[in-house]
Design an enzyme around this catalytic site. Structure first.
Site, PDB file in Angstrom:
ATOM      1  N   HIS A  74      -9.295   0.741  -0.649  1.00 35.40           N
ATOM      2  CA  HIS A  74      -8.627   1.774   0.141  1.00 35.40           C
ATOM      3  C   HIS A  74      -9.649   2.822   0.552  1.00 35.40           C
ATOM      4  O   HIS A  74     -10.615   3.061  -0.165  1.00 35.40           O
ATOM      5  CB  HIS A  74      -7.517   2.421  -0.693  1.00 35.40           C
TER       6      HIS A  74
ATOM      7  N   HIS B  68       2.087   4.695  -2.177  1.00 34.07           N
ATOM      8  CA  HIS B  68       1.314   5.580  -3.032  1.00 34.07           C
ATOM      9  C   HIS B  68       2.145   6.522  -3.891  1.00 34.07           C
ATOM     10  O   HIS B  68       3.273   6.877  -3.545  1.00 34.07           O
ATOM     11  CB  HIS B  68       0.365   6.406  -2.175  1.00 34.07           C
TER      12      HIS B  68
ATOM     13  N   ASP C 236       2.408   2.159   3.860  1.00 32.32           N
ATOM     14  CA  ASP C 236       1.543   3.303   3.581  1.00 32.32           C
ATOM     15  C   ASP C 236       2.386   4.543   3.291  1.00 32.32           C
ATOM     16  O   ASP C 236       2.049   5.656   3.684  1.00 32.32           O
ATOM     17  CB  ASP C 236       0.570   3.579   4.736  1.00 32.32           C
TER      18      ASP C 236
ATOM     19  N   GLU D 281       0.873  -1.181   0.000  1.00 34.02           N
ATOM     20  CA  GLU D 281       0.000   0.000   0.000  1.00 34.02           C
ATOM     21  C   GLU D 281       0.903   1.222   0.000  1.00 34.02           C
ATOM     22  O   GLU D 281       1.007   1.945   0.986  1.00 34.02           O
ATOM     23  CB  GLU D 281      -0.943   0.036   1.199  1.00 34.02           C
TER      24      GLU D 281
END
Length: 338
Positions: free
Chosen positions: A174, A16, A299, A14
């Site tokens: 998400h 980004h 993250d 995850e």
């Protein structure tokens, strides 16, 4: 004492990226209506990350190397094609995915991708998922919250779910910005930016994603797509601690479903560690979802790679279990070649 073992291979999924010039092409009115902070909002909880989100190269790789992360699976963060009209979203998503693929192609051993889908046009979204998997070797798709206030159990999204199942790739659910009525009812009239922060990473995101998964179960959607695999982050978005409670209060004689909620979660939902680096949530996840359903994530850039490294290095688990959590489960679910 914490285990001194650190896995030789670590996959984080995850993680980004975003491209500001593409985001700027989404009409400001659409972004504001969806609840995204204004570009010049000094209290925006996302503005400080913009530079890191846009970079897929030496800076990101240096942080990964320092934290022992072998591979990041990249996904689009922020406003995207889900805010555009059905005839506008497909071309926008295609350009976003092609830009993401170009960044990945420079470092093919270090990055993989989740597709960005134009969900206001579900059939086009299914087609774009197919293109991304076959043309760019993306390993699934990441979807941000609701689309025009609708969850994925809405019948119009069936083509996307069916295509993900047929391709054998997971959908990462998400969190997204809560719809306006939810923001107004739950998060308004708080000091400064506290309502905005509470509606997102402070709590609202996690509750909404848990509801998203539960709707897919109670609507019977996951029974229609029994081979579909879903991923959610943040150590299961509160579901590990609620799993038994849900089954006790909504038993099968009421749900009329062939599986309990707990069984459906273990059969079709994987969870990641993204942004949650303390031991109690992991213990709850292990006791409920089981090791085979837990995948490591950081993250980035919303959480630092170093925090993920510290978490992995301190796990009091057998080395084989740490390897499974750090890379084995992700390699299996996403079909990653080593």
């Amino acid at each position: 004492m914490p285990s001194p073992f650190f896995p030789p291979r670590v996959v984080a999924l995850e993680e980004h990226v975003s491209f500001p010039d593409l985001q700027q092409r989404i009409p400001l009115a659409a972004r504001q209506q969806a609840g995204w902070p204004a570009d010049d909002n000094p209290d925006s909880p996302t503005a400080e990350y913009a530079k890191k989100l846009a970079e897929i190269g030496p800076e990101r790789l240096a942080l990964m190397d320092a934290a022992g992360i072998t591979v990041q699976v990249l996904s689009i963060s922020g406003p995207g094609a889900e805010l555009l009209l059905p005839d506008q979203g497909p071309a926008f998503a295609r350009e976003y995915n092609d830009r993401l693929a170009a960044g990945i192609d420079k470092y093919p051993e270090r990055f993989r991708g989740f597709a960005h889908l134009p969900l206001t046009n579900p059939q086009a979204a299914a087609d774009e998922l197919t293109r991304c998997v076959r043309e760019h070797q993306f390993v699934g798709a990441l979807l941000n919250g609701t689309t025009q206030g609708k969850f994925l159990d809405a019948p119009e999204f069936a083509p996307v779910l069916a295509q993900a199942e047929a391709l054998g790739v997971p959908l990462y659910l998400h969190p997204g910005i809560p719809p306006q009525p939810v923001r107004e009812a739950y998060y308004s009239h708080l000091p400064g930016s506290l309502g905005e922060r509470l509606s997102m990473a402070g709590f609202g995101w996690h509750a909404e994603t848990a509801i998203h998964i539960l709707r897919l179960i109670f609507s019977g959607t996951l029974e229609k797509f029994p081979r579909l695999k879903l991923i959610i982050g943040h150590m299961g978005e509160t579901l590990p601690v609620m799993m038994a409670r849900i089954d006790n209060t909504v038993p099968q004689e009421q749900s009329q479903l062939p599986r309990t909620v707990a069984q459906t979660l273990r059969d079709q939902v994987h969870i990641t560690t993204s942004g949650i680096f303390t031991r109690p949530p992991l213990m709850a996840a292990l006791a409920t979802f089981g090791l085979a359903n837990i995948l490591f994530s950081v993250d980035y850039p919303y959480a630092p790679d170093a925090a993920g490294q510290k978490f992995l290095a301190g796990l009091e688990l057998p080395p084989a279990d740490i390897v499974q959590l750090a890379c084995g489960n992700a390699d299996r679910l996403l079909g990653l070649a080593q």
